[in-house]
Every structure is written in structure tokens, then in C-alpha cells.
Design a protein around this motif. Sequence first.
Motif, PDB file in Angstrom:
ATOM      1  N   PHE A 173      -1.425  -9.193   7.951  1.00  0.00           N
ATOM      2  CA  PHE A 173      -1.384  -8.596   8.842  1.00  0.00           C
ATOM      3  C   PHE A 173      -0.523  -9.169  10.007  1.00  0.00           C
ATOM      4  CE2 PHE A 173      -5.645  -7.553   6.432  1.00  0.00           C
ATOM      5  CZ  PHE A 173      -4.949  -6.743   5.246  1.00  0.00           C
ATOM      6  N   ARG A 174      -0.705  -9.362  11.025  1.00  0.00           N
ATOM      7  CA  ARG A 174       0.392 -10.057  11.439  1.00  0.00           C
ATOM      8  C   ARG A 174       2.100  -9.960  11.133  1.00  0.00           C
ATOM      9  NH1 ARG A 174       2.990 -13.219  14.198  1.00  0.00           N
ATOM     10  NH2 ARG A 174       3.690 -13.422  16.874  1.00  0.00           N
ATOM     11  N   PRO A 175       2.526 -10.593  10.091  1.00  0.00           N
ATOM     12  CA  PRO A 175       3.318 -10.828   9.970  1.00  0.00           C
ATOM     13  C   PRO A 175       4.077  -9.592   9.414  1.00  0.00           C
ATOM     14  CG  PRO A 175       2.280 -12.984   9.142  1.00  0.00           C
ATOM     15  CD  PRO A 175       1.381 -11.634   9.649  1.00  0.00           C
ATOM     16  N   VAL A 176       3.728  -8.893   8.705  1.00  0.00           N
ATOM     17  CA  VAL A 176       3.802  -7.333   8.315  1.00  0.00           C
ATOM     18  C   VAL A 176       4.108  -6.560   9.027  1.00  0.00           C
ATOM     19  CG1 VAL A 176       3.656  -5.670   6.624  1.00  0.00           C
ATOM     20  CG2 VAL A 176       3.183  -8.391   6.053  1.00  0.00           C
ATOM     21  N   THR A 177       3.459  -6.352   9.834  1.00  0.00           N
ATOM     22  CA  THR A 177       3.024  -5.769  11.384  1.00  0.00           C
ATOM     23  C   THR A 177       4.852  -5.992  12.094  1.00  0.00           C
ATOM     24  OG1 THR A 177       1.132  -5.491  11.894  1.00  0.00           O
ATOM     25  CG2 THR A 177       2.893  -5.455  13.478  1.00  0.00           C
ATOM     26  N   ARG A 178       4.860  -7.138  12.682  1.00  0.00           N
ATOM     27  CA  ARG A 178       6.410  -7.860  13.559  1.00  0.00           C
ATOM     28  C   ARG A 178       7.571  -7.435  12.912  1.00  0.00           C
ATOM     29  NH1 ARG A 178       5.651  -9.635  18.577  1.00  0.00           N
ATOM     30  NH2 ARG A 178       7.811 -10.931  18.101  1.00  0.00           N
ATOM     31  N   PHE A 179       7.672  -7.576  11.089  1.00  0.00           N
ATOM     32  CA  PHE A 179       8.300  -7.297  10.958  1.00  0.00           C
ATOM     33  C   PHE A 179       8.237  -5.450  10.472  1.00  0.00           C
ATOM     34  CE2 PHE A 179       8.989  -5.256   5.867  1.00  0.00           C
ATOM     35  CZ  PHE A 179      10.401  -5.126   5.562  1.00  0.00           C
ATOM     36  N   SER A 180       7.463  -4.419  10.194  1.00  0.00           N
ATOM     37  CA  SER A 180       7.499  -3.053  10.361  1.00  0.00           C
ATOM     38  C   SER A 180       8.572  -2.917  11.583  1.00  0.00           C
ATOM     39  CB  SER A 180       6.370  -2.229  10.219  1.00  0.00           C
ATOM     40  OG  SER A 180       5.653  -3.162   8.709  1.00  0.00           O
ATOM     41  N   LEU A 181       7.810  -3.307  13.030  1.00  0.00           N
ATOM     42  CA  LEU A 181       8.678  -3.141  14.469  1.00  0.00           C
ATOM     43  C   LEU A 181       9.622  -3.448  14.407  1.00  0.00           C
ATOM     44  CD1 LEU A 181       5.237  -4.651  16.340  1.00  0.00           C
ATOM     45  CD2 LEU A 181       5.424  -2.283  15.665  1.00  0.00           C
ATOM     46  N   TRP A 182       9.468  -4.613  13.737  1.00  0.00           N
ATOM     47  CA  TRP A 182      11.429  -5.154  14.208  1.00  0.00           C
ATOM     48  C   TRP A 182      12.377  -3.389  13.161  1.00  0.00           C
ATOM     49  CZ3 TRP A 182      14.000  -7.101  17.849  1.00  0.00           C
ATOM     50  CH2 TRP A 182      12.845  -8.227  18.457  1.00  0.00           C
ATOM     51  N   VAL A 183      11.518  -3.540  11.880  1.00  0.00           N
ATOM     52  CA  VAL A 183      12.952  -2.160  11.574  1.00  0.00           C
ATOM     53  C   VAL A 183      12.706  -0.775  12.586  1.00  0.00           C
ATOM     54  CG1 VAL A 183      12.876  -0.716   9.316  1.00  0.00           C
ATOM     55  CG2 VAL A 183      11.900  -3.392   9.074  1.00  0.00           C
ATOM     56  N   ASP A 190      -5.015 -10.262  -5.765  1.00  0.00           N
ATOM     57  CA  ASP A 190      -4.145 -11.018  -5.769  1.00  0.00           C
ATOM     58  C   ASP A 190      -3.985 -12.052  -4.691  1.00  0.00           C
ATOM     59  OD1 ASP A 190      -3.087  -8.197  -6.430  1.00  0.00           O
ATOM     60  OD2 ASP A 190      -2.926  -7.021  -5.266  1.00  0.00           O
ATOM     61  N   ALA A 191      -4.435 -12.235  -4.168  1.00  0.00           N
ATOM     62  CA  ALA A 191      -4.285 -13.494  -2.869  1.00  0.00           C
ATOM     63  C   ALA A 191      -4.170 -15.227  -4.678  1.00  0.00           C
ATOM     64  CB  ALA A 191      -6.133 -14.207  -2.512  1.00  0.00           C
ATOM     65  N   ASP A 192      -4.710 -14.454  -5.679  1.00  0.00           N
ATOM     66  CA  ASP A 192      -3.919 -15.216  -6.290  1.00  0.00           C
ATOM     67  C   ASP A 192      -3.076 -15.405  -7.669  1.00  0.00           C
ATOM     68  OD1 ASP A 192      -4.091 -17.736  -8.539  1.00  0.00           O
ATOM     69  OD2 ASP A 192      -6.338 -17.578  -8.814  1.00  0.00           O
ATOM     70  N   MET A 222      11.492  -1.476   2.036  1.00  0.00           N
ATOM     71  CA  MET A 222      10.627  -2.476   2.395  1.00  0.00           C
ATOM     72  C   MET A 222       9.413  -3.443   1.613  1.00  0.00           C
ATOM     73  SD  MET A 222       9.405  -0.050   6.418  1.00  0.00           S
ATOM     74  CE  MET A 222       8.198  -1.787   6.593  1.00  0.00           C
ATOM     75  N   ILE A 223       9.468  -2.753   0.623  1.00  0.00           N
ATOM     76  CA  ILE A 223       8.119  -3.458  -0.250  1.00  0.00           C
ATOM     77  C   ILE A 223       9.238  -4.046  -0.803  1.00  0.00           C
ATOM     78  CG2 ILE A 223       7.291  -2.785  -2.550  1.00  0.00           C
ATOM     79  CD1 ILE A 223       6.265   0.047  -1.458  1.00  0.00           C
ATOM     80  N   ALA A 224      11.157  -3.980  -1.209  1.00  0.00           N
ATOM     81  CA  ALA A 224      11.600  -4.882  -2.229  1.00  0.00           C
ATOM     82  C   ALA A 224      11.585  -6.311  -0.988  1.00  0.00           C
ATOM     83  CB  ALA A 224      12.977  -3.942  -2.071  1.00  0.00           C
ATOM     84  N   ALA A 284       1.194  -7.795   0.325  1.00  0.00           N
ATOM     85  CA  ALA A 284       2.031  -6.859   0.643  1.00  0.00           C
ATOM     86  C   ALA A 284       2.859  -5.924   0.232  1.00  0.00           C
ATOM     87  CB  ALA A 284       2.566  -7.493   2.261  1.00  0.00           C
ATOM     88  N   THR A 285       3.350  -6.579  -1.013  1.00  0.00           N
ATOM     89  CA  THR A 285       4.499  -5.972  -1.937  1.00  0.00           C
ATOM     90  C   THR A 285       3.022  -4.993  -2.443  1.00  0.00           C
ATOM     91  OG1 THR A 285       5.281  -7.647  -1.711  1.00  0.00           O
ATOM     92  CG2 THR A 285       5.915  -5.910  -3.914  1.00  0.00           C
ATOM     93  N   LYS A 286       1.882  -5.955  -3.098  1.00  0.00           N
ATOM     94  CA  LYS A 286       1.151  -4.836  -4.073  1.00  0.00           C
ATOM     95  C   LYS A 286       0.182  -4.100  -3.302  1.00  0.00           C
ATOM     96  CE  LYS A 286       0.336  -5.572  -8.315  1.00  0.00           C
ATOM     97  NZ  LYS A 286      -0.422  -6.917  -8.486  1.00  0.00           N
ATOM     98  N   PHE A 287      -0.002  -3.866  -2.412  1.00  0.00           N
ATOM     99  CA  PHE A 287      -0.632  -3.159  -1.073  1.00  0.00           C
ATOM    100  C   PHE A 287      -0.207  -2.025  -1.330  1.00  0.00           C
ATOM    101  CE2 PHE A 287      -2.977  -2.308   2.808  1.00  0.00           C
ATOM    102  CZ  PHE A 287      -3.410  -1.858   2.714  1.00  0.00           C
ATOM    103  N   PHE A 288       1.240  -2.727  -0.336  1.00  0.00           N
ATOM    104  CA  PHE A 288       2.036  -1.011   0.026  1.00  0.00           C
ATOM    105  C   PHE A 288       2.576  -0.522  -1.000  1.00  0.00           C
ATOM    106  CE2 PHE A 288       1.286  -2.928   3.972  1.00  0.00           C
ATOM    107  CZ  PHE A 288       0.869  -1.819   4.981  1.00  0.00           C
ATOM    108  N   GLY A 289       2.460  -0.704  -2.475  1.00  0.00           N
ATOM    109  CA  GLY A 289       3.338  -0.459  -3.792  1.00  0.00           C
ATOM    110  C   GLY A 289       2.517   1.028  -3.773  1.00  0.00           C
ATOM    111  N   LYS A 290       1.206   0.350  -3.878  1.00  0.00           N
ATOM    112  CA  LYS A 290       0.689   1.745  -4.660  1.00  0.00           C
ATOM    113  C   LYS A 290       0.522   2.582  -3.627  1.00  0.00           C
ATOM    114  CE  LYS A 290      -3.177  -1.487  -4.363  1.00  0.00           C
ATOM    115  NZ  LYS A 290      -4.692  -1.782  -3.606  1.00  0.00           N
ATOM    116  N   ILE A 291       0.725   3.417  -2.728  1.00  0.00           N
ATOM    117  CA  ILE A 291       1.217   3.658  -0.937  1.00  0.00           C
ATOM    118  C   ILE A 291       2.184   4.306  -1.624  1.00  0.00           C
ATOM    119  CG2 ILE A 291       2.213   4.853   0.653  1.00  0.00           C
ATOM    120  CD1 ILE A 291      -0.495   2.302   1.916  1.00  0.00           C
ATOM    121  N   PHE A 292       3.424   3.783  -1.918  1.00  0.00           N
ATOM    122  CA  PHE A 292       4.374   4.520  -2.404  1.00  0.00           C
ATOM    123  C   PHE A 292       4.013   4.998  -3.684  1.00  0.00           C
ATOM    124  CE2 PHE A 292       8.549   3.130  -4.729  1.00  0.00           C
ATOM    125  CZ  PHE A 292       9.298   3.598  -4.749  1.00  0.00           C
ATOM    126  N   LEU A 293       3.990   4.933  -4.670  1.00  0.00           N
ATOM    127  CA  LEU A 293       3.563   5.058  -6.211  1.00  0.00           C
ATOM    128  C   LEU A 293       2.974   6.432  -5.501  1.00  0.00           C
ATOM    129  CD1 LEU A 293       2.878   2.098  -8.415  1.00  0.00           C
ATOM    130  CD2 LEU A 293       4.912   3.230  -8.049  1.00  0.00           C
TER     131      LEU A 293
END
Length: 520
Positions: free
Chosen positions: A250-260, A491-493, A31-33, A50-59
Motif C-alpha cells: 500500500f505504501r509504494p502504490v500510495t507514493r506512485f499515486s501521489l507523484w501522479v 493473488d499473493a501467489d 495507472m493499472i498499466a 495492486a493491478t488485480k485489485f484496482f482492475g476490478k474497480i476499473f471494470l
Amino acid sequence: MDVLDVSRWQFGITTVYHFILVPLTIGLAPMIAIMQTVWHVTGNVQWYRATKFFGKIFLINFALGVATGIVQEFQFGMNWSEYSRFVGDVFGAPLAFEALVAFFLESTFLGLWIFGWQRLPRAVHLASIWLVAIGVTASAYFIIAANSFMQHPVGAHFVSRGRAEMVSFWKVITNNTTLAAFPHVVAGSWLTAATLVAAVCIWWMARDMARAKKLRDGDEVPAQGGSVTPTDGSTDAEADALEKDAATLFRPVTRFSLWVMIVAAVILVITGDVQGKLMFEQQPMKMASAESLCHTEKSASFSVLTIGTQNNCEHVTRVIEIPGVTSFLGTNNFNSTLRGVEELQQEQEARFGPGNYKPNLFVTYWAFRAMITWALGSAVVALGALWLTRKKRVVTSHRFALLCLWLTPTPFLANASGWIFTEMGRQPWVVAPNPTGDPNIHLTVQQGVSHHSAGMVLATLIIFTLLYGSLGVIWFLLIRRYVIAGPLKHDADPAEDRNPYDTDSDPHEPSETEQLSFAY
């Protein structure tokens, strides 16, 4: 309790604890990939955040998973040395491949991914996280191949020294039990990771919208770490930034997660059906116990509710049942005949001698149902979020967001229940006999345990339980801390990739991106 009981408790506790971490690692890596790939292709900085945010949880999860996994493998030599002596030539091969191929792949490229932000070219850095995702998935395959040999031994024969000897590594890793179990486990992992990602994003979405409303109403709102604060300091601009994050991060990442979650659920249903039919052939005692099918029946009923399920059929009372469904699940024929626990017990006594060949009916029956019931928590999250985010809407319900957070543990519990059913339903075998394989390759748990004193194993059981409990608290607090902190403002920049041929900068004053750090 004797040494067998304590050894089984220790292995069960450490296994279940370890497998709390494993599904999140397997599911979160791809998912991070994908998140990073979307940023790489589109340049949309929200996917970078989103990648950096959930990457911390993954690590965090990966680190604790490695620590507990090492202990898990050492137990085969410590508490189950007789088992290792019997099947070590076979069982050790897929485990060796898991370490030498999969674990080295994932750990090496995870290091490059952690420290490679702005140091590696973006395409190379993106390839690193994809190789991590491939590595964790390959790791799951080899582990499942080893476990599947315990469920259905193939590719080996019994030798005169009283051991199983491998004759075909290819047959071991292409065991039909492995091929059925692997997609089921991976799909369960995707469901687990996607549920967590969706719940966190839904909570942040509702939180940002609530804060934006308070700012527009003139209420005092404390600062938070997740949103990008406007430079002009105006409340309207800050509210706009919060609403933008809710809608574009948050909405696009949510929708992506829901389809997963939807894809994972479909795969789980299909592979679960395949596995069930395979188990009716390979381990009929396990499946008969899962349905409290005590006696051979034609058009066997599916038990919706059975009470009084103890470790013998005398106390079983089937309260609610659906005729013919278990026969259909086992053979695709509503009128087929399935053997019951008592008849299977007689068969195994005739084949292997006197003994109790029944698993614990209570644990097997309810673990099977717990696996299915807990998975419904993800269904609630998916269906509710799909409805609330339809037509580009964002979630504003604080109650639904909290419900999603409370339901986050359900897929973890479903995974744990599935493994408890799989392993407890195989008892008393640690290597279950293959109905069509070498008749001498089988081993009971009593035959596989080490010859330690019960007191020594009990001491290590207490130590591991306390240690793992402490690690569990740390794991939860770290994940909670970073979830509450949210995506970082800087991370916004995203920083540009460093040019190694840039000679304009002062070599005595290295830039921030040149510091060796987690890049977080």
C-alpha cells in the motif's frame, strides 16, 4: 418549463452523471498499466496484487460508463435533432472515429485483458492493458474534438441548404481549442484516479497497521480479506504479514499515486492558463461572466468574492478583488483592457440581432470557482500523504485515512464543475460563433432543440433520473464492496502462464486457469 428548459435539464443531468465515470476510466487505465508493467519488469508480486485489485474497480466503472455514454450520444438525435441537422456532417465525424477507432480498441483489448490472465503470454497480456489505456485516451481526444467544434467551429463552411459542411477533417481534430482542452481534461482524469487510488491505499495502510497493533497487544481482531494470512496461525506472524502489506504494497502504490497527482496538478495549472487565455479571445463573454466583469475595464480586477450574482449585472456587488489579475490572466499584461458583459452584449446584438447573449452569471461565476476549490481536496491528500510516508514511513493515522476517503469525491466534483462552467458559459449558443471563422456557422440552443412536447421530454427526464440514480447506488456499493474486500489472498501467489503444449494434464479435468471467467 417549456421543451427547451426540460431538454437542457435532461442533457445536463445525463452529461454530468456520465462524466462522473469518465475521468476515473481515463485516469485509472494508464495507472493499472503502469502497475502491471512494474510487476512484469521486477517480478514484485505486490504490484501484481495492486493491478488485480484496482482492475476490478476499473471494470465496474468502465461498464457503467459505457451504458451511460450510449444514452449520451443518442440525445443528439432525440432532443437536439435540429442541432444534429445543422452540424451533423461535422460533429458526427470525430464521434464516428471515437467509436470505430478508440472504443473498439479499448473494448476489444479489455476483453483480452480480463480473460487473458494465464492464457496469454505475459508480454501480450501487458500490451493489452496498454492498448486499453491508449484507447480510452484516444476516445477522450475525439470526444473533446467534437465538443471543441461547438466552442470554436473550424474546418467547415455554411452551405445553401442551411447546414454546416466539413471541408477539412484535419482542421476539425487539430482545432486549437481541442489542443488546449485535451491535456487539461486528461490531467484532471489522472488527478481523479490518483486521488482515489491514494485514498484507498492510505485507508488500507492505516487499517493494517491498526490491526497489527491489536494483534500484538493480544486484542481480538476479526478476519479480513486483504492481507495474506500466515499458515502457522500465530498472531505475531499475522501482524508481520499486515505490516509487510502496509510497507510493501500500500505504501509504494500510495507514493506512485501521489507523484501522479503532482504531475497532473502541474499540467492542470499550465493548461488551465492556456485555455483561459484562449477563451478570452474566442469566447470573451464566457470569461467576463466567470469574473463578473460587467463593464469594460483597464487593469481588470480578479474577483475573489462577488455576491448577489444573478442573471444580470444590476445585482452584482464585488466584495473582494485583486487589481489587474484578470487582465494578466487574459493577456499576460496587468494593464490591458478587457471587455465587460454589457459591452459584449451590445456587440453581439449588433452582429446577430436582438436577444439575450449573456450566460447565467451566477452559475458561470460559481462553477468556475467550484472547479478550483474542489481540486484543493486532492492537494490536501497529496501533501498530507507525502509528509506521512516520508523516509519509508507508513500511515498509521486512522483520522487522516478517513479524511482521505471523505475527500475522494472532490476531484470528481471539480471535473463536473469544470464542464458545467464550460457548457453553461457558452450559452445561449450551442455552437458558439468563431470570431475569425465562417460568420454563418453559429446556432443557439433555441434553434437546436427538437420539436417535441415538453411533457414527453419531462417523462424521459424522470425515467433517466430514476434509472441513473439506481445505477449510481449500484456503482457505489460495488466499488465499496471490493475496496473493503481488498486485494485477494490468492493473488499473493500468481499462477504461472499455462503451457498450451502441456500433454501431461488430463484433458477431461481442466485446470482453474482454463475456466473462462473474469480471472478474479
